[in-house]
Enzyme design. Structure first.
Site, PDB file in Angstrom:
ATOM      1  N   GLU A  89       0.780  -1.274  -0.085  1.00  0.00           N
ATOM      2  CA  GLU A  89       0.097  -0.102  -0.129  1.00  0.00           C
ATOM      3  C   GLU A  89       0.960   1.256   0.268  1.00  0.00           C
ATOM      4  O   GLU A  89       1.910   1.289   0.517  1.00  0.00           O
ATOM      5  CB  GLU A  89      -0.843   0.132   1.294  1.00  0.00           C
ATOM      6  CG  GLU A  89      -1.666  -0.983   1.503  1.00  0.00           C
ATOM      7  CD  GLU A  89      -2.209  -1.236   2.973  1.00  0.00           C
ATOM      8  OE1 GLU A  89      -2.450  -0.009   3.627  1.00  0.00           O
ATOM      9  OE2 GLU A  89      -2.663  -2.309   3.203  1.00  0.00           O
ATOM     10  N   CYS A 113       5.376  -5.667  16.131  1.00  0.00           N
ATOM     11  CA  CYS A 113       4.645  -4.642  17.065  1.00  0.00           C
ATOM     12  C   CYS A 113       3.030  -5.147  17.391  1.00  0.00           C
ATOM     13  O   CYS A 113       2.483  -5.387  16.445  1.00  0.00           O
ATOM     14  CB  CYS A 113       4.551  -3.157  16.300  1.00  0.00           C
ATOM     15  SG  CYS A 113       6.344  -2.635  16.265  1.00  0.00           S
ATOM     16  N   CYS A 116      -0.094  -3.420  15.712  1.00  0.00           N
ATOM     17  CA  CYS A 116       0.232  -3.104  14.136  1.00  0.00           C
ATOM     18  C   CYS A 116      -0.406  -3.968  13.310  1.00  0.00           C
ATOM     19  O   CYS A 116       0.114  -5.386  13.277  1.00  0.00           O
ATOM     20  CB  CYS A 116       1.460  -2.764  13.858  1.00  0.00           C
ATOM     21  SG  CYS A 116       1.967  -2.201  12.063  1.00  0.00           S
ATOM     22  N   GLY A 156       6.364  -2.370   6.590  1.00  0.00           N
ATOM     23  CA  GLY A 156       7.603  -2.783   6.609  1.00  0.00           C
ATOM     24  C   GLY A 156       8.590  -1.881   7.326  1.00  0.00           C
ATOM     25  O   GLY A 156       8.215  -0.886   8.029  1.00  0.00           O
ATOM     26  N   GLU A 157       9.838  -2.338   7.598  1.00  0.00           N
ATOM     27  CA  GLU A 157      10.757  -1.567   8.522  1.00  0.00           C
ATOM     28  C   GLU A 157      11.701  -1.170   7.623  1.00  0.00           C
ATOM     29  O   GLU A 157      12.295  -1.966   7.077  1.00  0.00           O
ATOM     30  CB  GLU A 157      11.373  -2.687   9.675  1.00  0.00           C
ATOM     31  CG  GLU A 157      12.457  -2.278  10.482  1.00  0.00           C
ATOM     32  CD  GLU A 157      12.374  -0.887  10.924  1.00  0.00           C
ATOM     33  OE1 GLU A 157      11.455  -0.411  11.567  1.00  0.00           O
ATOM     34  OE2 GLU A 157      13.574   0.013  10.653  1.00  0.00           O
ATOM     35  N   SER A 188      11.157   6.321   9.110  1.00  0.00           N
ATOM     36  CA  SER A 188      10.748   5.800  10.450  1.00  0.00           C
ATOM     37  C   SER A 188      11.081   4.622  10.932  1.00  0.00           C
ATOM     38  O   SER A 188      10.853   3.637   9.784  1.00  0.00           O
ATOM     39  CB  SER A 188       9.233   6.096  10.430  1.00  0.00           C
ATOM     40  OG  SER A 188       8.483   5.434  11.402  1.00  0.00           O
ATOM     41  N   SER A 211       9.890   5.258  16.285  1.00  0.00           N
ATOM     42  CA  SER A 211       8.677   4.795  16.600  1.00  0.00           C
ATOM     43  C   SER A 211       8.733   4.384  18.154  1.00  0.00           C
ATOM     44  O   SER A 211       9.480   3.431  18.431  1.00  0.00           O
ATOM     45  CB  SER A 211       7.939   3.613  16.148  1.00  0.00           C
ATOM     46  OG  SER A 211       7.669   4.133  14.796  1.00  0.00           O
ATOM     47  N   HIS A 213       6.480   4.949  21.449  1.00  0.00           N
ATOM     48  CA  HIS A 213       5.476   4.275  22.047  1.00  0.00           C
ATOM     49  C   HIS A 213       5.359   3.983  23.431  1.00  0.00           C
ATOM     50  O   HIS A 213       4.213   3.525  23.864  1.00  0.00           O
ATOM     51  CB  HIS A 213       4.874   3.111  20.998  1.00  0.00           C
ATOM     52  CG  HIS A 213       4.770   3.338  19.373  1.00  0.00           C
ATOM     53  ND1 HIS A 213       4.547   4.607  19.125  1.00  0.00           N
ATOM     54  CD2 HIS A 213       5.008   2.647  18.411  1.00  0.00           C
ATOM     55  CE1 HIS A 213       4.564   4.617  17.657  1.00  0.00           C
ATOM     56  NE2 HIS A 213       4.945   3.418  17.370  1.00  0.00           N
ATOM     57  N   CYS A 330      -1.425   1.509   8.433  1.00  0.00           N
ATOM     58  CA  CYS A 330      -0.412   0.708   7.288  1.00  0.00           C
ATOM     59  C   CYS A 330      -0.708  -0.722   7.543  1.00  0.00           C
ATOM     60  O   CYS A 330      -1.187  -1.532   8.754  1.00  0.00           O
ATOM     61  CB  CYS A 330       1.144   0.821   7.493  1.00  0.00           C
ATOM     62  SG  CYS A 330       1.501   0.678   9.261  1.00  0.00           S
TER      63      CYS A 330
HETATM   64  N1  SAH Z   1       8.421  -0.071  10.719  1.00  0.00           N
HETATM   65  C1  SAH Z   1       8.656   1.616  10.955  1.00  0.00           C
HETATM   66  C2  SAH Z   1       7.733   2.172   9.642  1.00  0.00           C
HETATM   67  C3  SAH Z   1       6.329   1.828   9.414  1.00  0.00           C
HETATM   68  S1  SAH Z   1       5.201   2.031  10.639  1.00  0.00           S
HETATM   69  C4  SAH Z   1       8.457   2.042  12.355  1.00  0.00           C
HETATM   70  O1  SAH Z   1       8.142   1.309  13.185  1.00  0.00           O
HETATM   71  O2  SAH Z   1       8.514   3.239  12.504  1.00  0.00           O
HETATM   72  C5  SAH Z   1       4.779   3.671  10.545  1.00  0.00           C
HETATM   73  C6  SAH Z   1       4.144   4.140  12.017  1.00  0.00           C
HETATM   74  O3  SAH Z   1       2.947   3.703  12.116  1.00  0.00           O
HETATM   75  C7  SAH Z   1       4.945   3.823  13.180  1.00  0.00           C
HETATM   76  O4  SAH Z   1       5.294   4.640  14.158  1.00  0.00           O
HETATM   77  C8  SAH Z   1       3.869   2.541  13.796  1.00  0.00           C
HETATM   78  O5  SAH Z   1       3.929   2.158  15.053  1.00  0.00           O
HETATM   79  C9  SAH Z   1       2.582   3.399  13.352  1.00  0.00           C
HETATM   80  N2  SAH Z   1       1.311   2.533  13.599  1.00  0.00           N
HETATM   81  C10 SAH Z   1       1.300   1.155  13.284  1.00  0.00           C
HETATM   82  N3  SAH Z   1       0.107   0.932  13.314  1.00  0.00           N
HETATM   83  C11 SAH Z   1      -0.776   2.097  13.713  1.00  0.00           C
HETATM   84  C12 SAH Z   1      -2.110   2.057  13.777  1.00  0.00           C
HETATM   85  N4  SAH Z   1      -2.976   1.214  13.992  1.00  0.00           N
HETATM   86  N5  SAH Z   1      -2.358   3.438  14.138  1.00  0.00           N
HETATM   87  C13 SAH Z   1      -1.446   4.430  14.399  1.00  0.00           C
HETATM   88  N6  SAH Z   1      -0.417   4.275  14.012  1.00  0.00           N
HETATM   89  C14 SAH Z   1       0.085   3.005  13.650  1.00  0.00           C
END
Ligand code: SAH
Length: 341
Positions: A89, A113, A116, A156-157, A188, A211, A213, A330
């Site tokens: 996406e 995570c 996610c 993805g990371e 990120s 990230s 959290h 995502c």
């Molecule tokens: N893997 C990388 C980049 C992708 S995730 C990272 O962890 O930063 C991008 C961001 O979206 C991250 O901060 C992630 O924690 C957050 N994210 C994931 N699921 C989410 C959700 N349901 N609502 C809001 N943010 C979310």
């Protein structure tokens, strides 16, 4: 055969040198690809036939397939199918300062995570450089507008696909490529320390977002398995070094999860953790998904958290909510699509 959209300017220069041609041909090709946006090498009218023949022999220009576009106010979500049938996406967001795109970097994700959606599908493979470049090109083509900002926050990371991501940035940042300023690009990461260290050495002007959290290792271990390998007590000193070395301000992303990490004590602990780091905290209203039981914090709770951080002199913003109607978190569109089949 390689896809031309995965070649950096430097790689193309080398390609032409190897062919016994002048390296400025790389600039010509970039202009045709990224300024004039041709669909066939045969359209490059200022390039001689033998060079076009070589390009046709060595490269394809094949685009991605757009499977679905969901549109809401100021946001569009694209589902792409890759040539091996995998799906990823990209999300386009319209801001007052321009259009930003959130790109995916892998098919699935291994970071696991807990909150996610993307991580529900384990990583199947890294995205190739061209598959990231084409997310931008194809969205611009649909939108008929230019994209000014890029965030690597899709599926993805990015630091688990480091080399392809750096090549992607080289291409979109190149003045003859898409010419997106480094300061308009944000990577990120969930905190892969060795890659943060590599990235620091590159001294790029690209923004880095972490990230976070959670304000302590206990809670972060529960939410983000990566924290067991790279805990805050190791991560934070590396980030301090990053700021010292690069003189760049860091962003910390902090998803607000109801009753989990959104209490006043968490805000105070967070302020303490980040004290003295040139950074700002971006509070993210959680995008709820049907598969995962976490809930979003109330508006009031988010504002209280914001106020506490402010009082502690931490720079803080609340992320504007985009596209919960179009499943903008995502991984949500992809998993919705797979289930529908
Ligand atoms: N893997 C990388 C980049 C992708 S995730 C990272 O962890 O930063 C991008 C961001 O979206 C991250 O901060 C992630 O924690 C957050 N994210 C994931 N699921 C989410 C959700 N349901 N609502 C809001 N943010 C979310």
């Amino acid at each position: 055969m390689k896809n031309i959209y995965g070649e950096t300017h430097q790689q193309l220069e080398q390609y032409f040198l190897d062919l016994g041609e002048k390296k400025f041909k790389a600039t010509q090709v970039f202009e045709w690809l990224y300024e004039k946006r041709i669909r066939s090498f045969d359209d490059m009218s200022n390039v001689k036939k033998t060079v076009i023949d070589s390009l046709n022999k060595d490269f394809v220009m094949q685009p991605l397939q757009i499977m679905d576009v969901l549109t809401d106010v100021d946001v569009q979500k694209y589902l792409f199918q890759l040539s091996d049938g995998e799906k990823v996406e990209a999300v386009l967001m319209k801001h007052d300062y321009g259009n930003s795109i959130c790109v995916s970097t892998q098919v699935g994700c291994n970071m696991g995570c807990k909150f996610c959606e993307s991580g529900r599908l384990k990583k199947r493979r890294n995205l190739e450089t061209y598959e990231m470049v084409l997310q931008l090109l194809m969205v611009e083509e649909q939108l008929k507008e230019r994209i000014s900002h890029v965030v690597l926050m899709g599926i993805g990371e990015p630091f688990d696909n480091y080399d392809n991501v750096m090549h992607f940035i080289d291409i979109i940042n190149h003045p003859k490529g898409m010419a997106i300023g480094a300061r308009h690009i944000t990577i990120s990461t969930c905190g892969v320390i060795p890659k943060i260290e590599d990235f620091m050495k590159e001294k790029r002007q690209v923004n880095l977002a972490i990230s976070l959290h959670a304000p302590n290792d206990d809670l972060r271990n529960q939410l983000m398995p990566i924290n067991k390998a790279y805990p805050l007590k190791k991560l934070i000193p590396v980030l301090k070094e990053y700021v010292d070395e690069t003189h760049r301000r860091l962003t910390f992303e902090y998803i607000m999860l109801k009753g989990v990490n959104d209490q006043k004590k968490h805000a105070l602990e967070l302020a303490h953790l980040l004290r003295g780091i040139n950074c700002y905290v971006n509070l993210i209203p959680y995008n709820e998904t049907s598969h995962i039981e976490y809930a979003k914090s109330s508006k009031e709770q988010i504002l209280n958290f914001y106020d506490t951080l402010k009082k502690e002199h931490i720079n803080v913003t609340i992320r504007r909510e985009f596209g919960s109607k179009v499943m903008a978190a995502c991984g949500q569109l992809r998993s919705h699509y797979e289930e529908g089949k």
